[in-house]
Write a protein that holds these residues in place. Sequence first.
Motif, PDB file in Angstrom:
ATOM      1  N   GLY A  27      12.325  14.583 -15.842  1.00 17.16           N
ATOM      2  CA  GLY A  27      11.397  15.527 -16.442  1.00 17.16           C
ATOM      3  C   GLY A  27      10.085  14.908 -16.869  1.00 17.16           C
ATOM      4  O   GLY A  27       9.545  14.031 -16.189  1.00 17.16           O
ATOM      5  N   MET A  77      14.204  17.596 -18.922  1.00 19.53           N
ATOM      6  CA  MET A  77      13.574  17.558 -20.241  1.00 19.53           C
ATOM      7  C   MET A  77      12.073  17.712 -20.045  1.00 19.53           C
ATOM      8  O   MET A  77      11.425  16.860 -19.435  1.00 19.53           O
ATOM      9  CB  MET A  77      13.909  16.238 -20.957  1.00 19.53           C
ATOM     10  CG  MET A  77      15.393  16.036 -21.200  1.00 19.53           C
ATOM     11  SD  MET A  77      15.776  14.496 -22.077  1.00 19.53           S
ATOM     12  CE  MET A  77      15.011  14.833 -23.665  1.00 19.53           C
ATOM     13  N   ASN A  78      11.525  18.794 -20.549  1.00 19.28           N
ATOM     14  CA  ASN A  78      10.110  19.103 -20.343  1.00 19.28           C
ATOM     15  C   ASN A  78       9.697  20.211 -21.298  1.00 19.28           C
ATOM     16  O   ASN A  78      10.538  20.903 -21.870  1.00 19.28           O
ATOM     17  CB  ASN A  78       9.863  19.540 -18.893  1.00 19.28           C
ATOM     18  CG  ASN A  78      10.842  20.604 -18.430  1.00 19.28           C
ATOM     19  OD1 ASN A  78      12.021  20.315 -18.193  1.00 19.28           O
ATOM     20  ND2 ASN A  78      10.376  21.830 -18.293  1.00 19.28           N
ATOM     21  N   GLY A  79       8.384  20.387 -21.442  1.00 16.37           N
ATOM     22  CA  GLY A  79       7.874  21.439 -22.290  1.00 16.37           C
ATOM     23  C   GLY A  79       7.263  22.575 -21.509  1.00 16.37           C
ATOM     24  O   GLY A  79       7.295  23.727 -21.924  1.00 16.37           O
ATOM     25  N   GLU A  96      18.431  23.033 -17.902  1.00 14.65           N
ATOM     26  CA  GLU A  96      17.108  22.923 -18.522  1.00 14.65           C
ATOM     27  C   GLU A  96      17.296  22.815 -20.023  1.00 14.65           C
ATOM     28  O   GLU A  96      17.785  23.751 -20.668  1.00 14.65           O
ATOM     29  CB  GLU A  96      16.257  24.136 -18.165  1.00 14.65           C
ATOM     30  CG  GLU A  96      14.929  24.230 -18.889  1.00 14.65           C
ATOM     31  CD  GLU A  96      14.004  23.082 -18.567  1.00 14.65           C
ATOM     32  OE1 GLU A  96      13.956  22.150 -19.403  1.00 14.65           O
ATOM     33  OE2 GLU A  96      13.348  23.120 -17.514  1.00 14.65           O
ATOM     34  N   TRP A  98      14.680  21.453 -22.133  1.00 16.23           N
ATOM     35  CA  TRP A  98      13.369  21.324 -22.765  1.00 16.23           C
ATOM     36  C   TRP A  98      13.302  20.003 -23.531  1.00 16.23           C
ATOM     37  O   TRP A  98      13.792  18.990 -23.066  1.00 16.23           O
ATOM     38  CB  TRP A  98      13.078  22.546 -23.651  1.00 16.23           C
ATOM     39  CG  TRP A  98      13.253  23.849 -22.934  1.00 16.23           C
ATOM     40  CD1 TRP A  98      14.269  24.746 -23.072  1.00 16.23           C
ATOM     41  CD2 TRP A  98      12.406  24.390 -21.896  1.00 16.23           C
ATOM     42  NE1 TRP A  98      14.108  25.807 -22.216  1.00 16.23           N
ATOM     43  CE2 TRP A  98      12.972  25.621 -21.486  1.00 16.23           C
ATOM     44  CE3 TRP A  98      11.221  23.958 -21.284  1.00 16.23           C
ATOM     45  CZ2 TRP A  98      12.412  26.425 -20.502  1.00 16.23           C
ATOM     46  CZ3 TRP A  98      10.659  24.764 -20.307  1.00 16.23           C
ATOM     47  CH2 TRP A  98      11.250  25.974 -19.927  1.00 16.23           C
ATOM     48  N   TYR A  99      12.731  19.987 -24.736  1.00 13.87           N
ATOM     49  CA  TYR A  99      12.777  18.801 -25.600  1.00 13.87           C
ATOM     50  C   TYR A  99      13.766  19.119 -26.724  1.00 13.87           C
ATOM     51  O   TYR A  99      13.414  19.767 -27.708  1.00 13.87           O
ATOM     52  CB  TYR A  99      11.390  18.478 -26.157  1.00 13.87           C
ATOM     53  CG  TYR A  99      10.395  18.057 -25.098  1.00 13.87           C
ATOM     54  CD1 TYR A  99      10.712  17.069 -24.173  1.00 13.87           C
ATOM     55  CD2 TYR A  99       9.136  18.646 -25.017  1.00 13.87           C
ATOM     56  CE1 TYR A  99       9.809  16.682 -23.201  1.00 13.87           C
ATOM     57  CE2 TYR A  99       8.216  18.259 -24.042  1.00 13.87           C
ATOM     58  CZ  TYR A  99       8.569  17.279 -23.138  1.00 13.87           C
ATOM     59  OH  TYR A  99       7.680  16.894 -22.168  1.00 13.87           O
ATOM     60  N   MET A 122      15.112  31.675 -19.391  1.00 13.73           N
ATOM     61  CA  MET A 122      13.788  31.123 -19.141  1.00 13.73           C
ATOM     62  C   MET A 122      12.721  31.976 -19.824  1.00 13.73           C
ATOM     63  O   MET A 122      12.610  33.172 -19.548  1.00 13.73           O
ATOM     64  CB  MET A 122      13.515  31.047 -17.643  1.00 13.73           C
ATOM     65  CG  MET A 122      14.383  30.047 -16.908  1.00 13.73           C
ATOM     66  SD  MET A 122      14.037  28.343 -17.393  1.00 13.73           S
ATOM     67  CE  MET A 122      12.438  28.106 -16.607  1.00 13.73           C
ATOM     68  N   THR A 126       8.750  30.321 -13.365  1.00  6.89           N
ATOM     69  CA  THR A 126       8.572  29.034 -12.693  1.00  6.89           C
ATOM     70  C   THR A 126       8.232  29.281 -11.235  1.00  6.89           C
ATOM     71  O   THR A 126       9.017  29.896 -10.504  1.00  6.89           O
ATOM     72  CB  THR A 126       9.847  28.181 -12.787  1.00  6.89           C
ATOM     73  OG1 THR A 126      10.170  27.962 -14.164  1.00  6.89           O
ATOM     74  CG2 THR A 126       9.642  26.835 -12.099  1.00  6.89           C
TER      75      THR A 126
END
Length: 315
Positions: A27, A77-79, A96, A98-99, A122, A126
């Motif tokens: 991520g 792991m992403n924003g 998914e 996220w953080y 979600m 995306t």
Amino acid sequence: EHVCMRACVHACMLMACGVQLVIMVMGLSGHQEGEGHDRSKVNCVDVEMDVLGLPGCQETLLKQVVATGKPIVLILMNGGPLSISYAAAQVDAILEVWYPGALGGTAVADVLFGKHAPMGRMPITTVASSGDLPNATDYGMATAPGRTYKYFTGEPLYPFGFGLTYGDIEYTAIQLAPTQIKPCDSVKVEVSISNTGLHYADEVIQVYVAPPQNLSKAFTPPLWSLRGFDRVHIEGDGKAMAMFTLDPLLLSVVDEKGTDVIYPGNYTIYGSGHSPTRDTKASMQQATLTIGGSDPVPVSQCSGAPKCFGCTDTY
């Protein structure tokens, strides 16, 4: 640096050969994204990457591990959104997260080992690649291919509201009462689902309203809008349903003056696990609601109806 990167990818591939299942964590971080600066493209050696893709050599590593034939669980792991078309087509499961914070590892473990079923949805659309986005200098919502799930005319990689669980959810029916109303009336919506899997699930039943598309030359109405959702628990091999009320405000669209207006015509009401798409094959149900009359009616003229989404605890 290039030699080191190739050696690292090769070493990870060799380690994957000796296990039964591979859990890969990939991520972004605050180095690639954050408030106040755009995400920059990070290529892998001589391989050019999409700015919305996994940065650096992450996808190269993923391809090497996929080549081993081992089952793969990919944890992201992403924003912001990640365009992961290759991963979506090749890996066995994607989680998914996220953080997730300090207790994220415990939460991920509980989901992976079946203590809890994944239940998230979600909050964004995306896209498959950055090429599916409008020009960043054009803020028009309806500018092709459109912004957000309300106006996007392409086929998203993951639509707004999407999310899988350990159950196998099917949307079996949607019923409207009544199916024909006057502009200031409300309508009841009943959505039924079944779980054909053995594991329990918490499904987020969502209701979307698609207004007629030829309302006015002065503005472009949304393709559809989320107008209700409810999380319901459903056991394995079980059934469940959710009830919604669509009042005049929820059946309105915003005109070119910023006024909430109810237009006569045929509306499509969707019951689904995510936002509709142009070519969706997902399990969803739809029904037609007819609003009679010949002239549009502002919601402010409807007696007892909420005048705005911030005027009542309902919204």
